[in-house]
Scaffold this motif. Structure first.
Motif, PDB file in Angstrom:
ATOM      1  N   MET A 102     -22.988   7.190  14.269  1.00  0.00           N
ATOM      2  CA  MET A 102     -21.821   6.397  13.896  1.00  0.00           C
ATOM      3  C   MET A 102     -22.127   5.566  12.646  1.00  0.00           C
ATOM      4  SD  MET A 102     -18.705   6.005  15.245  1.00  0.00           S
ATOM      5  CE  MET A 102     -18.616   5.969  17.006  1.00  0.00           C
ATOM      6  N   GLY A 103     -23.326   4.998  12.572  1.00  0.00           N
ATOM      7  CA  GLY A 103     -23.725   4.222  11.400  1.00  0.00           C
ATOM      8  C   GLY A 103     -23.884   5.083  10.158  1.00  0.00           C
ATOM      9  N   ARG A 104     -24.393   6.296  10.336  1.00  0.00           N
ATOM     10  CA  ARG A 104     -24.533   7.217   9.202  1.00  0.00           C
ATOM     11  C   ARG A 104     -23.165   7.574   8.639  1.00  0.00           C
ATOM     12  NH1 ARG A 104     -24.469  12.476   7.940  1.00  0.00           N
ATOM     13  NH2 ARG A 104     -23.755  13.115   9.982  1.00  0.00           N
ATOM     14  N   LEU A 105     -22.212   7.849   9.529  1.00  0.00           N
ATOM     15  CA  LEU A 105     -20.852   8.164   9.080  1.00  0.00           C
ATOM     16  C   LEU A 105     -20.190   6.949   8.438  1.00  0.00           C
ATOM     17  CD1 LEU A 105     -19.633  10.382  12.055  1.00  0.00           C
ATOM     18  CD2 LEU A 105     -20.208  11.125   9.745  1.00  0.00           C
ATOM     19  N   TYR A 106     -20.473   5.775   8.954  1.00  0.00           N
ATOM     20  CA  TYR A 106     -19.919   4.550   8.376  1.00  0.00           C
ATOM     21  C   TYR A 106     -20.460   4.344   6.958  1.00  0.00           C
ATOM     22  CZ  TYR A 106     -18.555  -0.376   7.991  1.00  0.00           C
ATOM     23  OH  TYR A 106     -18.014  -1.566   7.585  1.00  0.00           O
ATOM     24  N   ALA A 151     -18.760   6.776   4.664  1.00  0.00           N
ATOM     25  CA  ALA A 151     -17.380   6.360   4.414  1.00  0.00           C
ATOM     26  C   ALA A 151     -17.328   5.210   3.417  1.00  0.00           C
ATOM     27  CB  ALA A 151     -16.705   5.964   5.728  1.00  0.00           C
ATOM     28  N   LEU A 152     -18.277   4.281   3.514  1.00  0.00           N
ATOM     29  CA  LEU A 152     -18.305   3.175   2.562  1.00  0.00           C
ATOM     30  C   LEU A 152     -18.596   3.669   1.154  1.00  0.00           C
ATOM     31  CD1 LEU A 152     -20.169   0.402   4.580  1.00  0.00           C
ATOM     32  CD2 LEU A 152     -17.742   0.520   4.035  1.00  0.00           C
ATOM     33  N   VAL A 153     -19.539   4.608   1.024  1.00  0.00           N
ATOM     34  CA  VAL A 153     -19.853   5.152  -0.299  1.00  0.00           C
ATOM     35  C   VAL A 153     -18.653   5.900  -0.858  1.00  0.00           C
ATOM     36  CG1 VAL A 153     -21.303   6.831  -1.522  1.00  0.00           C
ATOM     37  CG2 VAL A 153     -22.338   5.224   0.083  1.00  0.00           C
ATOM     38  N   TRP A 154     -18.014   6.716  -0.017  1.00  0.00           N
ATOM     39  CA  TRP A 154     -16.846   7.461  -0.479  1.00  0.00           C
ATOM     40  C   TRP A 154     -15.717   6.528  -0.899  1.00  0.00           C
ATOM     41  CZ3 TRP A 154     -17.307  11.153   4.221  1.00  0.00           C
ATOM     42  CH2 TRP A 154     -18.191  12.187   3.910  1.00  0.00           C
ATOM     43  N   ASP A 188     -15.660   1.857  12.275  1.00  0.00           N
ATOM     44  CA  ASP A 188     -15.799   0.426  12.006  1.00  0.00           C
ATOM     45  C   ASP A 188     -16.614  -0.228  13.123  1.00  0.00           C
ATOM     46  OD1 ASP A 188     -15.546  -2.141  11.062  1.00  0.00           O
ATOM     47  OD2 ASP A 188     -13.509  -2.397  11.813  1.00  0.00           O
ATOM     48  N   PRO A 189     -17.792  -0.788  12.810  1.00  0.00           N
ATOM     49  CA  PRO A 189     -18.628  -1.360  13.868  1.00  0.00           C
ATOM     50  C   PRO A 189     -18.009  -2.577  14.542  1.00  0.00           C
ATOM     51  CG  PRO A 189     -19.679  -1.609  11.716  1.00  0.00           C
ATOM     52  CD  PRO A 189     -18.426  -0.847  11.510  1.00  0.00           C
TER      53      PRO A 189
END
Length: 186
Positions: free
Chosen positions: A51-55, A58-61, A116-117
């Motif tokens: 989940m953190g890797r995908l987050y 997503a932030l970089v994108w 979103d954490p």
């Protein structure tokens, strides 16, 4: 007298069986709880790392999307203004996004909502676990859609090892039916 001694010898197997059964149940309950707790921590860690890797992706994108939007508007409105970058230097060498669409923006915002954490439920209930599993599955699907829309590789090692001149043989799935990389022998 002999019959009571003989009866006690015949019942000794049943007595040892019952004693072993009760000791095994007590030890199993303790060991099962410990093993279950360790397993739960391992699986929870794996899920939240993903989940953190995908987050992070997503932030970089979203930052790349914002940078491409701001560069398009700044090129048209302010000619000759100096751009000051507050981000790390690696952000300056990242490729701009291809022409993005409303669908890409919508998928990216959905991905950010899913991973979103702050909105993840950290309680150990059946509903919370099912919710986080569903969100992780949905986020993985959205991330694949975004990667394909941006033309990025799904495997980070593939992106680093391939060049623009080299072509990978076959369709890249590694399927046994992919015979395009085989050479013909005569």
């Amino acid at each position: 007298m002999e019959s009571s001694l003989l009866d006690s010898l015949l019942d000794i197997e049943e007595q040892f069986y019952n004693e072993g059964y009760h000791l095994g149940m007590a030890d199993g309950a303790t060991a099962g709880y410990t093993e279950g707790s360790v397993f739960a921590v391992e699986k929870g860690y794996e899920k939240f790392v993903e989940m953190g890797r995908l987050y992070g992706k997503a932030l970089v994108w979203s930052q790349r999307l914002a940078d491409s939007d701001s560069s398009e508007t700044s090129d048209h409105t302010v000619a000759g203004a100096e751009n000051v970058s507050l981000g790390p230097s690696i952000c300056n060498v990242m490729d701009k996004l291809p022409a993005h669409s409303a669908r890409l923006t919508k998928n990216l915002s959905t991905l950010l909502e899913l991973v979103d954490p702050a909105s993840l439920d950290m309680h150990n209930t059946e509903e919370a676990v099912n919710d986080s599993d569903e969100r992780l599955k949905g986020a993985a699907v959205k991330a694949k859609l975004i990667q394909r829309a941006m033309g990025e590789s799904e495997d980070p090692l593939d992106a680093a090892s391939t060049t623009s001149d080299a072509q990978k043989p076959g369709d890249g799935t590694g399927s046994i039916e992919d015979i395009s990389s085989l050479s013909i022998r005569h």
